[in-house]
Structures are given as structure tokens and as C-alpha cells.
Design an enzyme around this catalytic site. Structure first.
Site, PDB file in Angstrom:
ATOM      1  N   ASP A 109      49.698  40.526  42.511  1.00 39.71           N
ATOM      2  CA  ASP A 109      50.330  40.151  41.248  1.00 39.71           C
ATOM      3  C   ASP A 109      50.430  41.293  40.257  1.00 39.71           C
ATOM      4  OD1 ASP A 109      51.039  37.671  41.943  1.00 39.71           O
ATOM      5  OD2 ASP A 109      49.159  36.748  41.338  1.00 39.71           O
TER       6      ASP A 109
ATOM      7  N   HIS B 246      40.053  39.901  43.835  1.00 45.10           N
ATOM      8  CA  HIS B 246      40.507  38.775  44.662  1.00 45.10           C
ATOM      9  C   HIS B 246      39.301  38.114  45.293  1.00 45.10           C
ATOM     10  CE1 HIS B 246      42.750  36.409  47.556  1.00 45.10           C
ATOM     11  NE2 HIS B 246      43.774  36.600  46.753  1.00 45.10           N
TER      12      HIS B 246
HETATM   13  N1  CMC Z   1      38.407  42.172  35.753  1.00 41.37           N
HETATM   14  C1  CMC Z   1      37.127  42.513  35.477  1.00 41.37           C
HETATM   15  N2  CMC Z   1      36.048  42.129  36.189  1.00 41.37           N
HETATM   16  C2  CMC Z   1      36.287  41.339  37.230  1.00 41.37           C
HETATM   17  C3  CMC Z   1      37.586  40.936  37.605  1.00 41.37           C
HETATM   18  C4  CMC Z   1      38.654  41.392  36.832  1.00 41.37           C
HETATM   19  N3  CMC Z   1      39.922  41.054  37.129  1.00 41.37           N
HETATM   20  N4  CMC Z   1      37.515  40.151  38.701  1.00 41.37           N
HETATM   21  C5  CMC Z   1      36.216  40.066  39.014  1.00 41.37           C
HETATM   22  N5  CMC Z   1      35.476  40.785  38.125  1.00 41.37           N
HETATM   23  C6  CMC Z   1      34.025  41.013  38.171  1.00 41.37           C
HETATM   24  C7  CMC Z   1      33.249  39.780  37.762  1.00 41.37           C
HETATM   25  O1  CMC Z   1      32.994  39.781  36.379  1.00 41.37           O
HETATM   26  C8  CMC Z   1      32.005  39.947  38.577  1.00 41.37           C
HETATM   27  O2  CMC Z   1      31.199  40.940  37.976  1.00 41.37           O
HETATM   28  P1  CMC Z   1      29.591  40.774  37.949  1.00 41.37           P
HETATM   29  O3  CMC Z   1      29.188  40.669  39.387  1.00 41.37           O
HETATM   30  O4  CMC Z   1      29.104  42.000  37.260  1.00 41.37           O
HETATM   31  O5  CMC Z   1      29.331  39.524  37.184  1.00 41.37           O
HETATM   32  C9  CMC Z   1      32.490  40.553  39.895  1.00 41.37           C
HETATM   33  O6  CMC Z   1      33.685  41.262  39.533  1.00 41.37           O
HETATM   34  C10 CMC Z   1      32.797  39.523  40.979  1.00 41.37           C
HETATM   35  O7  CMC Z   1      33.762  38.607  40.456  1.00 41.37           O
HETATM   36  P2  CMC Z   1      33.864  37.071  40.812  1.00 41.37           P
HETATM   37  O8  CMC Z   1      34.263  36.335  39.558  1.00 41.37           O
HETATM   38  O9  CMC Z   1      32.639  36.608  41.532  1.00 41.37           O
HETATM   39  O10 CMC Z   1      35.074  37.063  41.814  1.00 41.37           O
HETATM   40  P3  CMC Z   1      35.831  35.774  42.325  1.00 41.37           P
HETATM   41  O11 CMC Z   1      36.057  35.965  43.767  1.00 41.37           O
HETATM   42  O12 CMC Z   1      35.168  34.510  41.909  1.00 41.37           O
HETATM   43  O13 CMC Z   1      37.208  35.851  41.485  1.00 41.37           O
HETATM   44  C11 CMC Z   1      39.459  36.267  40.912  1.00 41.37           C
HETATM   45  C12 CMC Z   1      38.420  36.286  42.034  1.00 41.37           C
HETATM   46  C13 CMC Z   1      40.833  36.568  41.527  1.00 41.37           C
HETATM   47  C14 CMC Z   1      39.504  34.860  40.267  1.00 41.37           C
HETATM   48  C15 CMC Z   1      39.070  37.331  39.851  1.00 41.37           C
HETATM   49  O14 CMC Z   1      38.975  38.611  40.453  1.00 41.37           O
HETATM   50  C16 CMC Z   1      40.059  37.358  38.696  1.00 41.37           C
HETATM   51  O15 CMC Z   1      39.962  36.519  37.784  1.00 41.37           O
HETATM   52  N6  CMC Z   1      41.038  38.342  38.693  1.00 41.37           N
HETATM   53  C17 CMC Z   1      42.019  38.405  37.649  1.00 41.37           C
HETATM   54  C18 CMC Z   1      43.087  37.341  37.867  1.00 41.37           C
HETATM   55  C19 CMC Z   1      44.039  37.709  38.992  1.00 41.37           C
HETATM   56  O16 CMC Z   1      44.556  38.813  39.056  1.00 41.37           O
HETATM   57  N7  CMC Z   1      44.278  36.713  39.875  1.00 41.37           N
HETATM   58  C20 CMC Z   1      45.267  36.847  40.942  1.00 41.37           C
HETATM   59  C21 CMC Z   1      44.672  36.812  42.315  1.00 41.37           C
HETATM   60  S1  CMC Z   1      45.900  37.317  43.541  1.00 41.37           S
HETATM   61  C22 CMC Z   1      47.072  36.048  43.521  1.00 41.37           C
HETATM   62  C23 CMC Z   1      46.597  34.781  44.110  1.00 41.37           C
HETATM   63  O17 CMC Z   1      46.281  34.766  45.310  1.00 41.37           O
HETATM   64  O18 CMC Z   1      46.581  33.769  43.384  1.00 41.37           O
END
Ligand code: CMC
Length: 426
Positions: free
Chosen positions: A361, A304
Site C-alpha cells: 500500500d 505487515h
Molecule cells: N509504524 C510504526 N511501528 C510499527 C508499525 C508501523 N507501521 N507496524 C508495526 N509497528 C511496531 C509495533 O509498534 C510493534 O513494536 P513493539 O514491538 O516495540 O511494540 C512492532 O512493530 C510489531 O507490530 P505489531 O503491531 O505486533 O504488528 P502486527 O502484525 O500486529 O500489525 C499491521 C501489522 C499491518 C497492522 C501494522 O504493521 C500496521 O498497522 N501498519 C500500518 C498500516 C498498514 O500499512 N497496513 C497495510 C498492510 S498491507 C495491506 C493489507 O494487506 O491490508
């Protein structure tokens, strides 16, 4: 209120930037003085930018805390009905008994949709994704409520909020019924909000003995509450940005639905089930995890932007998930697979180091599957629930002076060049 100032020195000029404290959370640095500096601020993804002041929802991502109007989410989910939470989001406090009765009655009054709206459904293919239908039909409501709607009038704004919250379950169920080739069910005003939605989804006109299930109703209501608001997330910011132009509120909510649809936001609950389908069986989990670690795929339902320890909604949802699975005596291999995935991910250093925990989710997808909601409806249910949050933010914005949202950019395209006639272009 400004307590003290930060100082920014750029090109030898010093700028005083007021530091403003809220009631909770990080203070902000007011960067309006940058206007004079010849620079813009640059913050892709709005990671450190607060474009608004708000009194509705507070999140402490580090502590895993979520408060709506000050009330902790677990206390709301475990004690209040969704519509009481919606009332608090809209009005600032939980309703008294009289206010509750009056608000619930108003919502009941507005559950039906204009009969002409049915025609919109017929324009869609039967296999259309229900979120695509929702973007269309909620946007279409703006055609029913436009000429007489004055967004500067408080009463008009109030009735808009009531209409939207009341009609979303009706439209959501209609989008499902249409995909099934079944007749639409009219709302039943002797049912509560969650019961009514489940009734319109699952009953048919031939079904004279439709029976409610209290465990399922309660779980559905909790799912609504846990998705009701989440401060300035992508879809809410979209509603605010669209609303900042003075646009029709039904069209603004349709914009929010569009933003919610993406798999990084509300589409994640659907993506969780698709991921489980792709993995297939528990034996395939290690191979799938390798793909996640090599960044080929993301583990949907994990991680998240704001919560970096745990998602407080996920905790309540997990308890509800256990209750529902037990009460329904469900023994589905897909759900076993989800539980195995959760266990492995929670123990794996890749996820621990990156603070990746199951989010709301992950569990909501599992509950919705257990209670028989088709996967394509998962995000629609999120949209239905989030409508109270979206419209509360829209109301908050309209109840005080606001400016049109107009971000700046760091331009990296071509510099000025001369026009070339088509015959001379290479
Ligand atoms: N699976 C694998 N790796 C992940 C995931 C994941 N779901 N989420 C983040 N990472 C890794 C990412 O690759 C990065 O690794 P590194 O630092 O080695 O490059 C690290 O964790 C930090 O990730 P980020 O992309 O900087 O995190 P963010 O805050 O930009 O993204 C997110 C948040 C929710 C978009 C992402 O975690 C994601 O895509 N999760 C899966 C989709 C999901 O479940 N979304 C629902 C969120 S809850 C409902 C809502 O509020 O909408």
C-alpha cells in the site's frame, strides 16, 4: 492428512491432537479434541489459528513468497492480465486461450448494473466517502439477486462470481462520478478491464476523443493483480464468516468491503497519502519519525502481520511505481517526500529491528496519486481488485461441506447477580 499426533496434558488428562500437513507451510495441530477437555483455545487476533483449509493462496511471510494457485505473484503481475489471475483464483488454473476468451466475454456481458441501482447513489450526500457508498451499493445488489439465487447451486454461484467481478469497476467508477457531480459513464465493452475502469472514471459524455494511456492501463491492471487475494486476511475472513451462515453473497462481499475499509487493512493506502500531507515537507521527516518511535503515530504503508522480511507485492509495485513516474514525467513534491521517507525508514534501526518494510500500500498509494486517482478512491480500488479473491474463497467454502463460523470467548465480565429494580439501583 494426519501424520502423527501432538499430546496435550491438562488436569491430568492426556489428549491426542492430530498434526495435519498441507502441501506447503506450517503443519497445523487439530485441536477439536479440546471440546472434551473443558477448555477453549485462546488466540486474540488469530495469530496462530487456521480456521480453514484452502487451496487458493499460499504465503510464506519469512521468505516473502506469495503464490496464487501455485503461481508466484511477480510472474503473474508481470505476465498475466488481472482477469486471467481472477480466473485462476476461481477455477484453480490459469485459463487456456479458449477459456480466457470465454471468461473475458462473460465478464464483458455483465459489466452494466441494473438501471434502478442509480437511485441508490442519489440517497448519498455528494461528499460521502466512496467506500461508504460501496458498502451500500454492493450490499444493495443482494436485493437485485436474492429470490432466484440458490447458494447450493453451482451454476448460481458461478454467475454470482462473474457478476461481482464484472460490476465492481462500474460501481467503483459510479461512486467517484457521483462525488464529482458528473454523469455516470456506461461501460465500453471494446475496452479491456483496466481500460474500462479508467474510462468510466475519467471520461465524460462530452469527451468524444477519450484517449487511453497504455502505461497507466498496465499499471492499473498490475495494481488489480497485486491486490487480488491474500489468503485469510481480515476482509476475506469476514466474507467467509458471513458466508458460513448461508447469507446472500452480495451482502457477504459488502461485509468484506466494510472490513477492508479500516486503516490497518485496505485503508492504509489512503492513510499513506494523508500521512504525507501531515508531514508536509522533507525537512519535517525527522520530527515525524520521532513521533513514530514514541508510538504516537504509525508509519502508514509499513509493516505487515505476515511478511516479516519483505512484501513481494511491494517489490513489483515499486518497479511499476518507478516506471509510471518516469513515463509520466511526474515531479510532485509529495512523491519526493514519500521516497525520502522510504529511504530513511529502510536505514533506521527502529524499523530494521522490528522488520518493518514498505508494504504494497505504500507504493500503490504513490502510483494511484501519480495517475490522478483521488485519495478517497484508493481503498475502493483495493476492494474492486480483492473481489475476485473474496468470491473465490466464498466459492471454495460453498463447494464442500462447511460449518457456521462460531468462535468462543474468554468471559471476564460480571458473574451471575440478581436483577435490581430501577428505583433501587445506586
Ligand atoms: N509504524 C510504526 N511501528 C510499527 C508499525 C508501523 N507501521 N507496524 C508495526 N509497528 C511496531 C509495533 O509498534 C510493534 O513494536 P513493539 O514491538 O516495540 O511494540 C512492532 O512493530 C510489531 O507490530 P505489531 O503491531 O505486533 O504488528 P502486527 O502484525 O500486529 O500489525 C499491521 C501489522 C499491518 C497492522 C501494522 O504493521 C500496521 O498497522 N501498519 C500500518 C498500516 C498498514 O500499512 N497496513 C497495510 C498492510 S498491507 C495491506 C493489507 O494487506 O491490508
Amino acid at each position: 492428512m494426519a501424520d502423527t499426533n501432538a499430546k496435550l496434558t491438562v488436569n491430568g488428562e492426556e489428549y491426542e491432537l492430530p498434526i495435519i500437513k498441507g502441501t506447503l507451510g506450517r503443519p497445523v495441530i487439530d485441536i477439536a479434541a479440546l471440546q472434551e477437555s473443558g477448555f477453549w483455545s485462546y488466540d486474540p487476533g488469530f495469530k496462530v489459528t487456521a480456521p480453514v483449509e484452502s487451496k487458493i493462496t499460499y504465503i510464506d511471510g519469512g521468505k516473502g513468497e506469495l503464490l496464487h494457485r501455485g503461481y508466484p505473484i511477480d510472474e503473474l503481475a508481470n505476465n498475466a492480465e488481472y482477469l486471467e489471475v481472477a480466473y485462476a483464483l476461481l477455477h484453480g488454473d490459469l485459463p487456456t486461450a479458449d477459456q480466457k476468451a470465454e471468461f473475458f466475454e462473460k465478464i464483458r456481458e455483465h459489466t452494466p448494473v441494473h438501471d434502478q441501482l442509480r437511485k441508490f447513489f442519489e440517497g448519498f450526500r455528494r461528499d460521502a466517502h466512496p467506500m461508504a457508498i460501496m458498502v451500500g451499493v454492493v450490499g444493495a445488489l443482494s436485493a437485485f439477486y436474492h429470490e432466484d439465487l440458490d447458494v447450493s447451486n453451482e451454476e448460481h454461484r458461478e454467475i454470482t462470481a462473474i457478476r461481482l467481478i464484472a460490476k465492481m469497476p462500474t460501481l467503483a467508477a459510479m461512486s467517484y462520478k457521483y462525488s464529482q457531480g458528473e454523469p455516470f459513464m456506461y461501460p465500453r465493452n471494446d475496452f479491456n478491464y483496466a481500460e474500462n475502469f479508467l474510462y468510466m472514471m475519467f471520461a465524460t459524455p462530452a469527451d468524444v476523443d477519450y484517449e487511453k494511456n497504455d502505461v497507466i492501463t498496465r499499471a492499473m491492471d498490475k495494481i488489480f493483480t497485486l491486490h487480488a487475494d491474500h489468503e485469510q486476511n481480515a476482509s476475506t475472513s469476514t466474507v467467509r464468516l458471513a458466508g458460513s451462515t448461508g447469507a446472500n453473497p452480495y451482502a457477504c462481499i459488502a461485509a468484506g468491503i466494510a472490513a477492508l475499509w479500516g486503516p490497518s487493512h485496505g485503508g492504509a493506502n489512503e492513510a499513506v497519502l494523508e500521512m504525507l500531507d501531515e508531514i508536509g515537507t522533507v525537512e519535517n521527516v525527522p520530527e515525524f519519525m520521532e513521533k513514530v518511535k514514541s508510538r504516537e503515530v504509525k508509519l502508514m504503508g509499513f509493516g505487515h502481520r505476515v511478511y516479516k522480511n519483505f512484501d513481494p507485492r511491494a517489490q513489483v509495485m515499486k518497479e511499476t511505481c518507478d516506471e509510471v513516474l518516469e513515463a509520466l514525467g511526474i515531479n510532485d513534491p509529495k512523491l519526493e517526500l514519500a521516497m525520502a521517507l522510504e529511504k530513511i525508514a529502510l536505514e533506521d534501526p527502529f524499523f530494521i529491528e522490528r522488520n518493518l518494510y514498505p508494504n504494497v500500500d505504500f507504493y500503490s498509494g504513490i502510483i494511484l496519486k501519480a495517475i490522478g486517482i483521488p485519495t478517497s478512491m484508493f481503498t475502493v480500488i483495493f476492494a474492486l481488485a480483492r473481489t475476485s479473491g473474496w468470491i473465490s474463497h466464498w466459492l471454495e467454502m460453498h463447494s464442500a461441506p462447511f460449518k457456521i463460523g462460531r468462535p468462543r470467548q474468554l468471559y471476564t465480565g460480571e458473574t451471575r447477580r440478581d436483577f435490581v429494580k430501577v428505583e433501587d439501583r445506586k
